[in-house]
Structures are given as C-alpha cells and as structure tokens.
Scaffold this motif. Structure first.
Motif: not given
Length: 257
Positions: A194, A197-198, A217
């Motif tokens: 995560p 992705t963030r 997410i």
C-alpha cells in the motif's frame, strides 16, 4: 556464447536514465525487492553476490545494510547508474563495472549468487543473458513484474514507457527457466505494498491526498492478500504483481527432439 550486444537505441535509452533520478521512489521500491531476496533465500548463505543490472545500487545498499553477504559486486549498462552505485558507499562492495548487457566480466562458477531483480523484462535476448548467469553463478535470484494479464494487448505503450519489452506470468517464467536448465529451489509471489501505491498516486501521478483513496488502496491490498492465503498458491499467483524465484544451475541444456 554469441557476440550479442544490446541494441543502440536501448543503450542510449539507459545511458542517462539515472540522471532523471527519483531517490525516494527508487529506495521505496528497493525496500521490498530487497526483502523478497532475503525471504526467498532464507536458510541459505552466500558469500560472493553479484547484482546484474544493478541500476542505482539501491537494492545492494539495503542488502548490505542488513549484512546479507560479506562481498558484493555490481554490473550495469548505464553510466549514470554506475555513478549512483559508487556514490552510495555500499559496505563490502568490491567492484562496480559497466557491461554490454550479455557478457559478464567474471570467471565460470566464480559467484555464489546473482541477483536479477526487475531486469529480465527489459532484456532483448533473455535466453542469452540467462545462459551467461548460469555460466558465472551457482545460484540466482530472479524477480519479474507480472505484467501478462487481462488487457495486456491494450497496455503495450504503457509497458514500453517503463522499458518492459517482455511480459511474464509465474508459469511462463518457470517454463523459461526450466528450458534453460535452471532448477527452482524456492519462490514467492507478492503484491504491491500500500505505501508504494500511495506514493505512486500522490507523488508520481501528482494526485491530491485523500482519505478515501488511502482506504481503497489498503482495502484492495487486504482483500487480495487474504484471498491468496485462503485459496492458496494458484490464486495468489494470479493476483500478485511480482514473482521471485531462487534457482540453481541444473546442468546441461535440456534435450529438444
């Protein structure tokens, strides 16, 4: 081995690649790539480690900081990458060399472990490189992104923007390695974490931070991770974003016909 070298346009593309360097992004990605190497090699010790296509040295830096091995070497096709590797002052880094993409400046069976992390998808003649790895090293860790999935035909330009000219599934990588006489000793599938992705959403894609986006997410990661654990390896591989294998030289080339 043939006198194959990388194409001129490929060499040009990578020569100055690390001059457009995003340290935070690359170190974040390297954090998990290094952990995958450590995890797939658990229970084994390697003295002399060579990273092929070492990029900016971020993976070797993280491995060295965790005392993964007592001796490190790196080869890289990009001059800017070599410069970054040297600037990191990596503990126990013995050599950093430019190479032509296919011919490693090492003797036969002279390296305990070669690391090839997110490199094979960039290689024009992947079998030639794999044969050179097998010549030099007793064992290899290879990690590739899992780009081959539904909709891949419509994403060719997207993958080319990242330099990906080959796409894999876990099965296709295993088949490739088997037909080049590698024996897989351990493997693992992984999801994009995560925080990666963030970071990609907020920094690289310049999207505004959002609690809802964060929640989506995290939820997607938790659901996929849970499903993989419940339904086992096959589904886990279908959902995963990367695949990592530890393999060794199994001998001569396989017989064909």
């Amino acid at each position: 081995m043939s006198e194959q070298t990388i194409s001129g346009n490929v060499k040009t593309a990578y020569d100055e690649f690390y001059q457009k360097h995003d340290e935070a992004w690359r170190m974040l990605g390297a954090k998990y790539k290094a952990q995958h190497i450590i995890d797939v090699c658990k229970g084994r010790n390697f003295k002399k480690v060579l990273e092929v296509g070492a990029g900016d040295g971020s993976i070797l830096k993280l491995l060295a900081d965790q005392n993964f091995a007592p001796e490190y070497h790196a080869v890289e096709i990009s001059e800017s990458g070599v410069g970054h590797i040297l600037s990191r002052n990596i503990n126990n880094l013995v050599s950093v060399q430019l190479f032509d993409g296919y011919h490693l400046p090492f003797e036969d069976n002279s390296v305990d472990l070669i690391i090839l992390s997110h490199v094979l998808e960039h290689v024009e003649h992947e079998r030639l490189l794999l044969r050179e790895l097998k010549r030099v090293a007793r064992s290899c860790v290879i990690e590739v992104p899992l780009d081959y999935r539904v909709g891949v035909d419509k994403r060719i330009k997207h993958f080319l923007a990242y330099g990906h000219i080959n796409v894999y599934t876990p099965t296709s990588l295993r088949y490739l390695l088997c037909t080049e006489s590698f024996e897989i000793e351990n493997d693992l599938s992984s999801l994009i974490e995560p925080e990666v992705t963030r970071f990609n959403s907020y920094i690289n894609q310049k999207k505004a931070k959002s609690f809802i986006t964060d929640l989506k997410i995290t939820a997607e990661y938790v659901v996929k991770n849970s499903l993989g654990k419940i339904f086992g390896k096959k589904l886990n591989e279908q959902l995963a974003n990367a695949y990592t294998v530890l393999c060794k030289n199994a001998g001569d080339q396989v017989d064909i016909f």
